[in-house]
Motif scaffolding. Structure first.
Motif, mmCIF file in Angstrom:
data_model
loop_
_atom_site.group_PDB
_atom_site.id
_atom_site.type_symbol
_atom_site.label_atom_id
_atom_site.label_comp_id
_atom_site.label_asym_id
_atom_site.label_seq_id
_atom_site.Cartn_x
_atom_site.Cartn_y
_atom_site.Cartn_z
ATOM 1 N N UNK A 124 0.815 -1.223 0.000
ATOM 2 C CA UNK A 124 0.000 0.000 0.000
ATOM 3 C C UNK A 124 0.847 1.270 0.000
ATOM 4 N N UNK A 125 2.158 1.141 0.020
ATOM 5 C CA UNK A 125 3.023 2.314 0.178
ATOM 6 C C UNK A 125 4.108 2.409 -0.887
ATOM 7 N N UNK A 126 3.885 1.781 -2.044
ATOM 8 C CA UNK A 126 4.903 1.810 -3.090
ATOM 9 C C UNK A 126 4.243 1.751 -4.456
ATOM 10 N N UNK A 127 5.048 1.945 -5.512
ATOM 11 C CA UNK A 127 4.548 1.894 -6.879
ATOM 12 C C UNK A 127 4.738 0.545 -7.549
ATOM 13 N N UNK A 128 5.740 -0.210 -7.066
ATOM 14 C CA UNK A 128 6.031 -1.488 -7.724
ATOM 15 C C UNK A 128 6.798 -2.395 -6.772
ATOM 16 N N UNK A 129 6.591 -3.689 -6.901
ATOM 17 C CA UNK A 129 7.326 -4.696 -6.137
ATOM 18 C C UNK A 129 7.758 -5.794 -7.098
ATOM 19 N N UNK A 130 9.026 -6.181 -7.040
ATOM 20 C CA UNK A 130 9.484 -7.287 -7.877
ATOM 21 C C UNK A 130 10.580 -8.061 -7.156
ATOM 22 N N UNK A 131 10.914 -9.215 -7.701
ATOM 23 C CA UNK A 131 11.986 -10.052 -7.172
ATOM 24 C C UNK A 131 13.017 -10.282 -8.267
ATOM 25 N N UNK A 132 14.289 -10.328 -7.889
ATOM 26 C CA UNK A 132 15.311 -10.598 -8.897
ATOM 27 C C UNK A 132 15.664 -12.081 -8.902
ATOM 28 N N UNK A 133 16.635 -12.455 -9.729
ATOM 29 C CA UNK A 133 16.967 -13.861 -9.924
ATOM 30 C C UNK A 133 17.549 -14.519 -8.674
ATOM 31 N N UNK A 134 18.153 -13.724 -7.785
ATOM 32 C CA UNK A 134 18.724 -14.305 -6.566
ATOM 33 C C UNK A 134 17.694 -14.431 -5.452
ATOM 34 N N UNK A 139 11.409 -3.105 -3.667
ATOM 35 C CA UNK A 139 10.210 -2.268 -3.559
ATOM 36 C C UNK A 139 10.556 -0.880 -4.094
ATOM 37 N N UNK A 140 9.738 -0.357 -4.986
ATOM 38 C CA UNK A 140 10.048 0.913 -5.647
ATOM 39 C C UNK A 140 8.987 1.955 -5.346
ATOM 40 N N UNK A 141 9.439 3.162 -4.981
ATOM 41 C CA UNK A 141 8.528 4.300 -4.794
ATOM 42 C C UNK A 141 9.059 5.473 -5.606
ATOM 43 N N UNK A 142 8.276 5.967 -6.508
ATOM 44 C CA UNK A 142 8.692 7.005 -7.447
ATOM 45 C C UNK A 142 8.748 8.363 -6.761
ATOM 46 N N UNK A 143 9.782 9.152 -7.118
ATOM 47 C CA UNK A 143 9.888 10.515 -6.643
ATOM 48 C C UNK A 143 9.243 11.495 -7.600
ATOM 49 N N UNK A 144 9.267 12.785 -7.246
ATOM 50 C CA UNK A 144 8.581 13.806 -8.037
ATOM 51 C C UNK A 144 9.448 14.400 -9.141
ATOM 52 N N UNK A 145 10.771 14.219 -9.078
ATOM 53 C CA UNK A 145 11.663 14.829 -10.053
ATOM 54 C C UNK A 145 11.666 14.056 -11.363
ATOM 55 N N UNK A 146 11.841 14.796 -12.474
ATOM 56 C CA UNK A 146 11.949 14.140 -13.782
ATOM 57 C C UNK A 146 13.310 13.480 -13.966
ATOM 58 N N UNK A 147 14.310 13.999 -13.279
ATOM 59 C CA UNK A 147 15.658 13.397 -13.312
ATOM 60 C C UNK A 147 16.095 13.098 -11.881
ATOM 61 N N UNK A 181 11.789 14.061 -3.923
ATOM 62 C CA UNK A 181 12.214 14.049 -5.315
ATOM 63 C C UNK A 181 12.865 12.730 -5.709
ATOM 64 N N UNK A 182 13.521 12.079 -4.762
ATOM 65 C CA UNK A 182 14.263 10.840 -5.053
ATOM 66 C C UNK A 182 13.346 9.702 -5.462
ATOM 67 N N UNK A 183 13.841 8.857 -6.357
ATOM 68 C CA UNK A 183 13.253 7.540 -6.543
ATOM 69 C C UNK A 183 13.848 6.628 -5.477
ATOM 70 N N UNK A 184 13.008 5.926 -4.746
ATOM 71 C CA UNK A 184 13.461 5.129 -3.621
ATOM 72 C C UNK A 184 13.285 3.646 -3.921
ATOM 73 N N UNK A 185 14.345 2.897 -3.726
ATOM 74 C CA UNK A 185 14.331 1.444 -3.884
ATOM 75 C C UNK A 185 14.622 0.819 -2.510
ATOM 76 N N UNK A 186 13.647 0.122 -1.977
ATOM 77 C CA UNK A 186 13.854 -0.607 -0.730
ATOM 78 C C UNK A 186 14.108 -2.067 -1.056
ATOM 79 N N UNK A 187 15.256 -2.576 -0.636
ATOM 80 C CA UNK A 187 15.618 -3.948 -0.981
ATOM 81 C C UNK A 187 15.706 -4.797 0.286
ATOM 82 N N UNK A 188 14.877 -5.834 0.345
ATOM 83 C CA UNK A 188 15.019 -6.864 1.374
ATOM 84 C C UNK A 188 15.973 -7.903 0.794
ATOM 85 N N UNK A 189 17.226 -7.837 1.204
ATOM 86 C CA UNK A 189 18.269 -8.634 0.555
ATOM 87 C C UNK A 189 18.326 -10.057 1.121
#
Length: 350
Positions: free
Chosen positions: A33-43, A48-56, A196-204
């Protein structure tokens, strides 16, 4: 979900290094409920991704490991007793007489045992019992055991979360479920504030066996800034104040070779601005966290470390103050909101 309930769900679910898949599903449910996208990598890292407001935008990566230390089946003797080895930094002195769960075709309960002290020689009683001299008694014959247990099955200590007094709890694998909980709190806070930041939360995954999850996730994300959220050694009466962090007095802000000095300074500034208590944790060399891999991935990443005070690390009664977790989450959120794409280059200059 209330933080104590989230911690209870996480620490009571097995997540031994290399066997984290079921934990990943639980953690994902806390972020949905608090992010834009969730995915898992090959490992197996959960990103968890939450988009910021900046274009760059600046890309900032938060990392907290979901794996825990544990044990693994290495043999079943002729009498049905299970021999085992360790996964990660297990202190063998803490194992004797523990209740365990072997995660085979179905969960099997057992107890770790050795010769009774009455039957040991005087010399044996003087020394700590080695892991190779311990066995797990599951109450089955060899044939019965082999139907449900396989060499290589993971084993965890059977331990429920214990609520103590004054917001303090104890349990296994708070290293680093406490860090995951702080990341959850951070994303909740970020939903309320502009960043402004794009935030990536990683449960490693696999931090306890070589920070492997941090290596591949950092390579994939290629962040501008990376912060490892882990635990630090909590103060107890016999330990020096200089080498420890006190429970209830805020997160430890790492400082040393593994840590970018400007990130350390900005975290202190934000803590003071928002009246968040903090402590300084000196890390002259390797911090012993995911930060060691984040920092040296690709051409290098500006890296910080935040440590939540924790007593009795790598035991089944790790102890932590929930207020430190909440303060860590707030500090991270306000740090992220303080960054903008215009001052990145100047901010990261030595």
């Amino acid at each position: 979900m209330e933080i104590k309930n989230a911690l209870k769900m996480m620490i009571e679910k097995p997540s031994v290094s290399g066997f984290e898949a079921s934990m990943s599903n639980i953690i994902a449910s806390f972020f949905k409920d608090n992010c834009n996208d969730i995915k898992r990598d090959k490992l197996g890292n959960l990103i968890v991704y939450k988009k910021g407001t900046s274009k760059t935008p600046i890309k900032i990566m938060l990392a907290a490991h979901m794996d825990e230390i544990g044990l693994m089946v290495k043999d079943i003797d002729k009498n049905g007793f299970v021999k085992f080895t360790n996964i990660g930094g297990v202190d063998q002195r803490t194992l004797l007489a523990q209740e365990v769960i072997i995660h085979g075709k179905k969960d099997v309960f057992g107890v770790i045992a050795t010769k009774a002290p009455h039957l040991q020689t005087p010399e044996e009683r003087k020394n700590a019992i080695k892991i190779e001299d311990m066995l797990i008694d599951i109450g089955l014959s060899k044939g019965e055991a082999e139907k449900i247990i396989t060499i290589g099955d993971p084993i965890t200590i059977n331990r429920k979360m214990i609520p103590l007094q004054n917001n303090v709890i104890a349990g296994k694998s708070l290293d680093d479920k406490a860090g995951i909980a702080a990341m959850i709190e951070c994303f909740k806070e970020l939903k309320k504030i502009q960043h402004q930041c794009d935030v990536y939360g990683v449960a490693t995954v696999q931090e306890e066996v070589g920070t492997r999850g941090a290596m591949v996730s950092t390579f994939q994300i290629s962040p501008d800034i990376g912060i490892a959220i882990d635990v630090g050694f909590g103060k107890t009466p016999e330990l020096s104040k200089d080498d420890t962090l006190e429970l209830g007095k805020g997160p430890g802000l790492g400082f040393g070779a593994n840590i970018h000095p400007k990130i350390h300074e900005r975290l202190k500034e934000i803590a003071k601005e928002y009246n968040i208590p903090y402590q300084i944790e000196l890390s002259p060399g390797n911090s012993g966290t995911d930060a060691q891999s984040i920092q040296i991935t690709q051409s290098g990443v500006a890296t910080g470390v935040i440590s939540i005070p924790l007593r009795y690390m790598h035991t089944s009664v790790e102890t932590i103050d929930i207020t430190d977790i909440k303060n860590t989450g707030k500090l991270l959120a306000y740090f992220i909101s303080s960054l903008d794409d215009e001052d990145l280059e100047g901010f990261l200059c030595f």
